[in-house]
Each structure stands twice: as C-alpha cells, then as structure tokens.
Design a protein around this motif. Structure first.
Motif, short mmCIF file in Angstrom:
data_model
loop_
_atom_site.label_atom_id
_atom_site.label_comp_id
_atom_site.label_asym_id
_atom_site.label_seq_id
_atom_site.Cartn_x
_atom_site.Cartn_y
_atom_site.Cartn_z
N ASP A 49 0.82 -1.21 0.00
CA ASP A 49 0.00 0.00 0.00
C ASP A 49 0.85 1.26 0.00
O ASP A 49 0.38 2.34 -0.36
CB ASP A 49 -0.92 0.02 1.22
CG ASP A 49 -2.07 -0.97 1.11
OD1 ASP A 49 -2.26 -1.54 0.01
OD2 ASP A 49 -2.79 -1.18 2.11
N LEU A 50 2.10 1.12 0.40
CA LEU A 50 3.02 2.26 0.44
C LEU A 50 3.98 2.25 -0.75
O LEU A 50 4.92 3.03 -0.80
CB LEU A 50 3.83 2.23 1.74
CG LEU A 50 2.98 2.38 3.02
CD1 LEU A 50 3.83 2.08 4.25
CD2 LEU A 50 2.38 3.77 3.11
N GLY A 51 3.72 1.33 -1.71
CA GLY A 51 4.55 1.29 -2.91
C GLY A 51 5.81 0.47 -2.77
O GLY A 51 6.75 0.63 -3.55
N ILE A 52 5.85 -0.44 -1.79
CA ILE A 52 7.03 -1.26 -1.56
C ILE A 52 6.65 -2.72 -1.73
O ILE A 52 5.78 -3.23 -1.02
CB ILE A 52 7.61 -1.05 -0.15
CG1 ILE A 52 7.92 0.43 0.08
CG2 ILE A 52 8.86 -1.89 0.06
CD1 ILE A 52 8.20 0.77 1.51
N GLU A 53 7.27 -3.39 -2.66
CA GLU A 53 6.97 -4.79 -2.91
C GLU A 53 7.90 -5.68 -2.07
O GLU A 53 9.11 -5.54 -2.14
CB GLU A 53 7.14 -5.14 -4.39
CG GLU A 53 6.10 -4.46 -5.27
CD GLU A 53 6.24 -4.86 -6.73
OE1 GLU A 53 7.13 -5.68 -7.03
OE2 GLU A 53 5.46 -4.36 -7.55
N VAL A 54 7.31 -6.55 -1.29
CA VAL A 54 8.07 -7.56 -0.57
C VAL A 54 7.57 -8.93 -1.04
O VAL A 54 6.47 -9.04 -1.57
CB VAL A 54 7.92 -7.43 0.97
CG1 VAL A 54 8.45 -6.10 1.45
CG2 VAL A 54 6.47 -7.62 1.38
N PRO A 55 8.36 -9.98 -0.85
CA PRO A 55 7.94 -11.31 -1.30
C PRO A 55 6.65 -11.75 -0.62
O PRO A 55 6.27 -11.25 0.43
CB PRO A 55 9.12 -12.21 -0.90
CG PRO A 55 10.29 -11.29 -0.80
CD PRO A 55 9.74 -10.00 -0.30
N ARG A 56 5.99 -12.73 -1.21
CA ARG A 56 4.68 -13.17 -0.73
C ARG A 56 4.75 -14.08 0.50
O ARG A 56 3.92 -13.97 1.40
CB ARG A 56 3.94 -13.90 -1.87
CG ARG A 56 2.67 -14.65 -1.46
CD ARG A 56 1.58 -13.70 -0.98
NE ARG A 56 0.38 -14.45 -0.62
CZ ARG A 56 0.09 -14.89 0.60
NH1 ARG A 56 0.95 -14.68 1.59
NH2 ARG A 56 -1.03 -15.54 0.84
N LEU A 57 5.70 -15.00 0.55
CA LEU A 57 5.70 -16.03 1.58
C LEU A 57 6.50 -15.61 2.81
O LEU A 57 7.47 -14.85 2.72
CB LEU A 57 6.24 -17.33 1.01
CG LEU A 57 5.46 -17.92 -0.18
CD1 LEU A 57 6.10 -19.21 -0.64
CD2 LEU A 57 3.99 -18.14 0.19
N SER A 58 6.11 -16.16 3.95
CA SER A 58 6.73 -15.75 5.21
C SER A 58 8.22 -16.07 5.26
O SER A 58 9.01 -15.26 5.76
CB SER A 58 6.00 -16.43 6.38
OG SER A 58 5.98 -17.84 6.24
N HIS A 59 8.63 -17.22 4.73
CA HIS A 59 10.06 -17.55 4.79
C HIS A 59 10.87 -16.64 3.87
O HIS A 59 12.06 -16.40 4.11
CB HIS A 59 10.28 -19.03 4.42
CG HIS A 59 10.21 -19.33 2.96
ND1 HIS A 59 9.01 -19.45 2.29
CD2 HIS A 59 11.19 -19.51 2.03
CE1 HIS A 59 9.27 -19.72 1.01
NE2 HIS A 59 10.56 -19.76 0.84
N GLN A 60 10.25 -16.11 2.83
CA GLN A 60 10.92 -15.14 1.96
C GLN A 60 11.01 -13.78 2.65
O GLN A 60 12.04 -13.09 2.58
CB GLN A 60 10.18 -15.02 0.64
CG GLN A 60 10.16 -16.28 -0.21
CD GLN A 60 9.24 -16.15 -1.41
OE1 GLN A 60 8.20 -15.51 -1.35
NE2 GLN A 60 9.63 -16.79 -2.50
N GLN A 61 9.93 -13.39 3.32
CA GLN A 61 9.92 -12.11 4.02
C GLN A 61 10.94 -12.09 5.15
O GLN A 61 11.45 -11.02 5.51
CB GLN A 61 8.52 -11.83 4.56
CG GLN A 61 7.49 -11.59 3.47
CD GLN A 61 6.06 -11.54 3.97
OE1 GLN A 61 5.81 -11.70 5.17
NE2 GLN A 61 5.11 -11.32 3.07
#
Length: 341
Positions: free
Chosen positions: A107-119
């Motif tokens: 929502d703030l324009g920052i893409e992070v990976p989808r899965l928890s282990h990736q995050q």
C-alpha cells in the motif's frame, strides 16, 4: 498443535511444502526470496526485474521516497479486524500473516515477497528485538511459518491463525528473524534531502530557477514561492498539476478553489485573500506545504496533510485510510518524478 489434520492442517502442510520448494501458489512469478522493490502504488512489479535481481545476487533494497516504519504500521492497522484466511491476499475476504505484511508494504509502494520464509530474508537484518523499530518484520520458527509487523513496546500486528483476525498482540515468542525494509523518519528525511537536492526544504534559488520548470504554467511564481518558503518549486508544480491541472479557476465539489485548491477557511488562515489569483494561491500552497514538511518530516505525510488535513494524519498516525488521500499521495509523487524532482 493438535494431531487432527483437518482442512487447516492440510493447508498448513501444503504451505510448508511450497515454502521448502520456494513456490508461491498465488503468484508463480513472485520475486525471489529476499527481494524488495519500490514502485508506485497501484502498479505491478516487473517479474523480469525480480529475476534479474536474483540472477545477479540482488537481494535487498531499503525503501526511500519518504516512507517510514511508522507509515508501515499505519498501513497495517487499516486491516485490524480482517479475518485470517489462509492463502488469501484480498482483504475483503481475509488475509493470512504474510499477506498482511505484503499488503501493508504494498500500500506504500514497496513490494516484498509473498511467503513468510521469503519475508524473513527481506531488507536488512536486525540483531535483536531490543534494536527493532516500528515497521520491522518479525518472523518466527524454523522453518519460518509466521510473520508480523513490529509496533514497538514489545507489540506487533499480525494475522495469527485460522479462526482469528488481524490484531495487535504481545510478542510472547522470541523472533527467529527481524528484518528492516524501511528506514526511520530521521534517516528518510536525510535520504530525501540527498536524493531530491533538499527538494522539500532547501531554497529553490540554490537549485536553479524557472528553467527547471520549462513548459510549466506559472513557473516563475512556483520558483519565487519556493524561494520564500524553502519548498521545491517542482513539488509545488506537482501539487498544482494534480490539484487543478494548473487551472486557476478550478472549483471542486467540496468547494476548494484555484490552482492549489485551497478551501476558503484554509486560504484565509494562510493569508490568501483570493484563491483564484494564481500568485496568491501558489504562495499560500507553498506556505502550507512548508508547514506540513516541518511538522511531519515526511513528504508522503506532508502531502497527505495537504489533502486531508494535518489532524487526520495525526489521528491515524500516518496516511489516512481515505481512498482519495491514498490515491492522492502517489499521484503527486508521480507528477514530481515526471518533473525530475
């Protein structure tokens, strides 16, 4: 954990297997683990860019653009009460833990990976909870199967489990990973000054004159107003572009007037006698933006305050959850980028 498998147990086991294989059932083209990219909200990230980052070893990127950890917290709080639904990224239906994290940053324009282990590998590592800041990602267990967003004071916001909902809770368990994707307010302010040539704070006379706004109506007025109040002329022009399309006679349904779309009460408080006079309006808008920048020390929050009022920004602790304001901030940032700001 009970011995009964059930639907939720089957789904959890599927997620574990997908995590081990590095697969995302909801987005097969998802970015490689640890990849964080900035974008304009509402746009799709480039899968090619993600693949290139993975192939070249790119793994982290600290988000700039004035976004702070407190902005992330505010974005996440919008989803308080949303039901936990495994695998869902649609807040109207529900969210799981990693979808909440992805949505708040997205929502703030920052893409992070989808899965928890990736995050759990996104951004930069933080050594301990004592050093964590609001907006940091907290990840739990090995392999990682749960994530949340730190709020400070040993609290986090998360989507805990099936049958529950997005809520604020105490961090009872020691995180196995803590990751920082955005900087704090002071760091972002310094980054903005460096990146934009002090666009929001340094006098325009130190950055060139109206030639920097070639083709923009009232360019000389934007420069003079910027000089007086220490606001980037390009920022003023970007606001005017989004507010009125540079139309000094514009009137909104709410009654905002002129090129900078000042409400009558706001115009009066800024010393603007005639909001339809481009020069008065631009100087008034510059005065208001300068005030917002000093108060909030963040360009997105200053813009949100310009659109929705400073009281709303304070009340919600970030960009208010109004659809108009949520769309307004990235529009101005996009217009500013188009002007080379």
């Amino acid at each position: 954990m009970t011995g009964m498998m059930g639907v939720s147990g089957v789904l959890s086991r599927i997620q574990e297997l997908q995590a081990q294989l590095g697969l995302d059932p909801l987005n097969p083209d998802a970015a490689a683990a640890g990849t964080v990219t900035t974008r304009q909200p509402g746009t799709n990230g480039s899968t090619f860019a993600s693949a290139l980052a993975n192939a070249t070893g790119g793994g982290t990127l600290t988000a700039g653009g004035g976004v702070t950890g407190n902005d992330v917290v505010s974005a996440a709080k919008k989803y308080l009460g949303t039901p936990y639904v495994f695998g869902s990224t649609n807040p109207d239906k529900g969210l799981d833990c990693s979808a909440l994290v992805q949505k708040a940053f997205g929502d703030l324009g920052i893409e992070v990976p989808r899965l928890s282990h990736q995050q759990a590998r996104a951004g930069q590592p933080v050594a301990s909870l004592a050093q964590a800041r609001p907006g940091d990602i907290l990840a739990f267990n090995s392999p990682v199967d749960h994530v949340g967003i730190y709020l400070g004071n040993n609290k986090m916001i998360a989507a805990p489990k099936p049958g529950d909902h997005v809520k604020i809770q105490t961090v009872w368990e020691k995180p196995t990973h803590i990751r920082r994707v955005v900087s704090d307010t002071a760091e972002v302010a310094a980054q903005n000054i460096a990146a934009q040539g002090a666009a929001a704070l340094r006098p325009a006379s130190l950055r060139g004159g109206s030639e920097a706004l070639t083709g923009v109506p009232y360019a000389d007025v934007f420069v003079r107003a910027g000089n007086k109040y220490g606001v980037s002329p390009k920022l003023l022009a970007a606001v005017a572009k989004v507010e009125s399309g540079y139309n000094p006679e514009a009137v909104s349904k709410a009654g905002a007037r002129g090129i900078m779309q000042l409400m009558p009460g706001t115009a009066k408080g800024l010393g603007v006698d005639n909001a339809f006079d481009p020069e008065q309006a631009i100087f008034g808008g510059a005065k208001l933006l300068a005030r917002n920048l000093r108060e909030f020390k963040s360009l997105p929050l200053a813009l949100a305050a310009y659109n929705a009022g400073g009281g709303a920004v304070k009340r919600y602790g970030g960009i208010p959850p109004y659809s108009e304001t949520q769309a307004y901030v990235p529009k101005v940032q996009k217009a500013l980028a188009a002007l080379g700001g």
